[in-house]
Design a protein around this motif. Structure first.
Motif, PDB file in Angstrom:
ATOM      1  N   GLU A 158      -6.870   0.509  -6.052  1.00 19.95           N
ATOM      2  CA  GLU A 158      -5.740   1.412  -5.848  1.00 19.95           C
ATOM      3  C   GLU A 158      -4.389   0.712  -5.913  1.00 19.95           C
ATOM      4  O   GLU A 158      -3.369   1.350  -6.174  1.00 19.95           O
ATOM      5  N   ASN A 159      -4.371  -0.602  -5.695  1.00 19.49           N
ATOM      6  CA  ASN A 159      -3.087  -1.276  -5.544  1.00 19.49           C
ATOM      7  C   ASN A 159      -2.815  -2.410  -6.512  1.00 19.49           C
ATOM      8  O   ASN A 159      -1.681  -2.899  -6.564  1.00 19.49           O
ATOM      9  N   LEU A 188       1.244  -5.857   4.055  1.00 19.40           N
ATOM     10  CA  LEU A 188       0.875  -4.572   4.644  1.00 19.40           C
ATOM     11  C   LEU A 188       1.695  -4.319   5.908  1.00 19.40           C
ATOM     12  O   LEU A 188       1.751  -5.175   6.797  1.00 19.40           O
ATOM     13  N   ARG A 224       0.806  -1.220   0.000  1.00 18.24           N
ATOM     14  CA  ARG A 224       0.000   0.000   0.000  1.00 18.24           C
ATOM     15  C   ARG A 224       0.841   1.274   0.000  1.00 18.24           C
ATOM     16  O   ARG A 224       0.566   2.199  -0.772  1.00 18.24           O
ATOM     17  N   CYS A 225       1.873   1.345   0.849  1.00 21.80           N
ATOM     18  CA  CYS A 225       2.638   2.594   0.971  1.00 21.80           C
ATOM     19  C   CYS A 225       4.053   2.507   0.423  1.00 21.80           C
ATOM     20  O   CYS A 225       4.716   3.534   0.249  1.00 21.80           O
ATOM     21  N   LEU A 243      -6.364   0.272   7.229  1.00 17.48           N
ATOM     22  CA  LEU A 243      -7.368  -0.445   6.447  1.00 17.48           C
ATOM     23  C   LEU A 243      -8.469  -0.983   7.357  1.00 17.48           C
ATOM     24  O   LEU A 243      -9.659  -0.892   7.025  1.00 17.48           O
ATOM     25  N   TYR A 296      -0.498  -9.916  -1.061  1.00 12.94           N
ATOM     26  CA  TYR A 296      -0.077  -8.568  -0.691  1.00 12.94           C
ATOM     27  C   TYR A 296       0.579  -8.604   0.683  1.00 12.94           C
ATOM     28  O   TYR A 296       0.424  -9.557   1.450  1.00 12.94           O
ATOM     29  N   CYS A 331      -0.395   0.515   7.726  1.00 14.65           N
ATOM     30  CA  CYS A 331      -1.403   0.383   6.668  1.00 14.65           C
ATOM     31  C   CYS A 331      -2.450  -0.659   7.028  1.00 14.65           C
ATOM     32  O   CYS A 331      -3.633  -0.506   6.701  1.00 14.65           O
ATOM     33  N   PHE A 346      -9.320  -0.830  -2.074  1.00 11.02           N
ATOM     34  CA  PHE A 346      -7.961  -1.333  -1.861  1.00 11.02           C
ATOM     35  C   PHE A 346      -7.472  -2.058  -3.110  1.00 11.02           C
ATOM     36  O   PHE A 346      -6.321  -1.878  -3.538  1.00 11.02           O
TER      37      PHE A 346
END
Length: 203
Positions: free
Chosen positions: A174-175, A79, A50-51, A87, A77, A83, A171
């Motif tokens: 965006e990713n 995190l 995410r970041c 979420l 994924y 993050c 989510f």
């Protein structure tokens, strides 16, 4: 199997469960299981999906989630703790309350990532083809994790509000690169290819 449901369960369960780091007097945690490595790099995740922050030395550790459909990893994924917490805060209050109650009544951590935390189905069984694994890590150490099989993930559809499902949809959008709509959550093999992060995965 609904990836929305299974990932929601594993996120709430791992957030509420105490995967504490070992004290200085304890042995160091075991290494990260290879099944929780990235399928795209064959190495441990190194950056937050995410970041983009480095995970190895991130305070509070990090979470890895991976989903399999017909024994193929189709979604993954990592995190960082920040993050993951952010979420979870976007989940509706009702969803979190229902998922927390479901965990209290039905989820056990005894089987780790080898058995479904709800029904006890073993990952090693030939019939186990659809499932989600979520693990908590700190540095290069593995603190613990859980598995949710496809059937148990599907059975929790009513626990999630539209708001929470929209959070997962954002989510995804965006990713990750993938088809439009909810296909990434439904894991329909006819429309769901493997989904890769939009951001490159660094190792």
């Amino acid at each position: 199997m609904s990836l929305t449901n299974a990932n929601a369960i594993t996120n709430v369960a791992t957030a509420m469960h105490d995967f504490s780091s070992p004290s200085p007097d304890d042995d160091a945690p075991p290494p990260i299981p290879e099944v929780l490595y990235s399928d795209y790099t064959d190495e441990a995740f190194s950056h937050c999906t995410r970041c983009g922050e480095s995970l190895k030395d991130f305070p509070g550790g990090y979470q890895v989630s991976k989903a399999w459909r017909r024994n193929e990893c189709v979604f993954e994924y990592a995190l960082c703790d920040h993050c993951r917490t952010a979420l979870m805060e976007e989940f509706s209050t009702g969803s979190k309350e229902r998922l927390a109650q479901f965990q209290d009544e039905h989820v056990t951590f005894e089987g780790g990532i080898d058995k479904c935390s709800v029904c006890g189905l073993r990952r090693s069984e030939d019939s186990t083809t659809d499932f989600v694994l979520t693990g908590m890590m700190e540095g290069n150490g593995y603190l613990g994790g859980i598995m949710v099989c496809g059937k148990c993930g599907e059975s929790t559809q009513e626990l999630l509000s539209s708001e929470t499902k929209d959070t997962w949809r954002r989510f995804r959008d965006e990713n990750f690169d993938g088809p439009p709509g909810d296909h990434v959550f439904d894991l329909d093999p006819n429309v769901m290819p493997s989904v890769q992060p939009k951001k490159p995965v660094f190792v």
